[in-house]
Design a protein around this motif. Structure first.
Motif, short mmCIF file in Angstrom:
data_model
loop_
_atom_site.label_atom_id
_atom_site.label_comp_id
_atom_site.label_asym_id
_atom_site.label_seq_id
_atom_site.Cartn_x
_atom_site.Cartn_y
_atom_site.Cartn_z
N VAL A 20 5.23 -1.84 0.38
CA VAL A 20 5.61 -1.96 1.79
C VAL A 20 6.39 -0.71 2.22
N GLU A 21 7.37 -0.31 1.41
CA GLU A 21 8.18 0.84 1.76
C GLU A 21 7.33 2.10 1.86
N ALA A 22 6.40 2.29 0.92
CA ALA A 22 5.54 3.48 0.93
C ALA A 22 4.65 3.49 2.17
N LEU A 23 4.07 2.35 2.50
CA LEU A 23 3.21 2.28 3.68
C LEU A 23 3.99 2.52 4.97
N VAL A 24 5.13 1.89 5.08
CA VAL A 24 5.95 2.07 6.28
C VAL A 24 6.36 3.53 6.43
N TYR A 67 -7.59 8.94 7.46
CA TYR A 67 -8.09 8.02 6.44
C TYR A 67 -7.86 8.67 5.08
N GLY A 68 -7.21 7.96 4.17
CA GLY A 68 -7.01 8.57 2.86
C GLY A 68 -6.40 7.66 1.83
N ASP A 69 -6.40 8.18 0.61
CA ASP A 69 -5.89 7.43 -0.54
C ASP A 69 -4.48 7.87 -0.95
N GLY A 70 -4.00 8.97 -0.44
CA GLY A 70 -2.74 9.54 -0.92
C GLY A 70 -1.49 9.00 -0.28
N ASP A 87 1.77 9.43 -9.33
CA ASP A 87 2.22 8.79 -10.57
C ASP A 87 2.48 7.31 -10.38
N LEU A 88 3.04 6.93 -9.24
CA LEU A 88 3.27 5.51 -8.94
C LEU A 88 1.94 4.77 -8.75
N ARG A 125 -2.86 0.79 -13.13
CA ARG A 125 -2.98 0.49 -14.57
C ARG A 125 -2.44 -0.90 -14.88
N ARG A 126 -1.27 -1.20 -14.34
CA ARG A 126 -0.67 -2.53 -14.59
C ARG A 126 -1.48 -3.65 -13.95
N LEU A 127 -1.96 -3.42 -12.74
CA LEU A 127 -2.77 -4.42 -12.05
C LEU A 127 -4.05 -4.70 -12.84
N THR A 128 -4.72 -3.66 -13.28
CA THR A 128 -5.95 -3.82 -14.05
C THR A 128 -5.67 -4.53 -15.37
N ALA A 129 -4.58 -4.17 -16.04
CA ALA A 129 -4.23 -4.82 -17.31
C ALA A 129 -4.00 -6.31 -17.10
N GLU A 130 -3.32 -6.68 -16.04
CA GLU A 130 -3.09 -8.10 -15.73
C GLU A 130 -4.41 -8.82 -15.47
#
Length: 115
Positions: free
Chosen positions: A3-7, A72-75, A80-81, A87-92
């Motif tokens: 949320v913080e990153a998007l805002v 429009y973008g992914d960055g 690193d975050l 990685r953690r989401l996929t592992a779960e």
């Protein structure tokens, strides 16, 4: 964290373009592989002014089609975050059966809607 990153990204974009009236910021295109990798969505934003630059006959179609928007973008999250989060989401998601993956993906989508 998300949320913080998007805002922060949305506020920065709005501040960098004070002459534009942004009407939408959306999360779009979530890359996923069933029983495999889950990725963060792209962030898209569009303004009234960017839409008005298109031919009139295209404006209605593009108004809510994020992939065709001006920004429009992914960055939107530090690399690193983003890598650690994915990685953690996929592992779960992949810690069990395909049903576990599907349940994790549903929870992920619900969380993104709340974001």
């Amino acid at each position: 964290m998300l949320v913080e990153a998007l805002v922060q990204v949305v506020r920065s974009t709005v501040a960098e373009h004070p002459d534009e009236r942004f009407y939408a910021a959306v999360l779009d295109r979530i890359y996923r592989e069933t029983d495999g990798q889950l990725a963060l969505p792209s962030l898209a934003m569009n303004s009234v002014e960017a839409l008005a630059q298109l031919p009139v006959e295209e404006q209605a179609d593009v108004r809510w089609r994020a992939a065709d928007w001006d920004r429009y973008g992914d960055g939107w999250l530090a690399e690193d975050l983003a890598r650690d989060w994915e990685r953690r989401l996929t592992a779960e998601a992949c810690r069990g059966t395909p049903r576990q993956w599907e349940a994790t993906f549903r929870r992920y989508l619900s969380m993104l809607v709340r974001v």
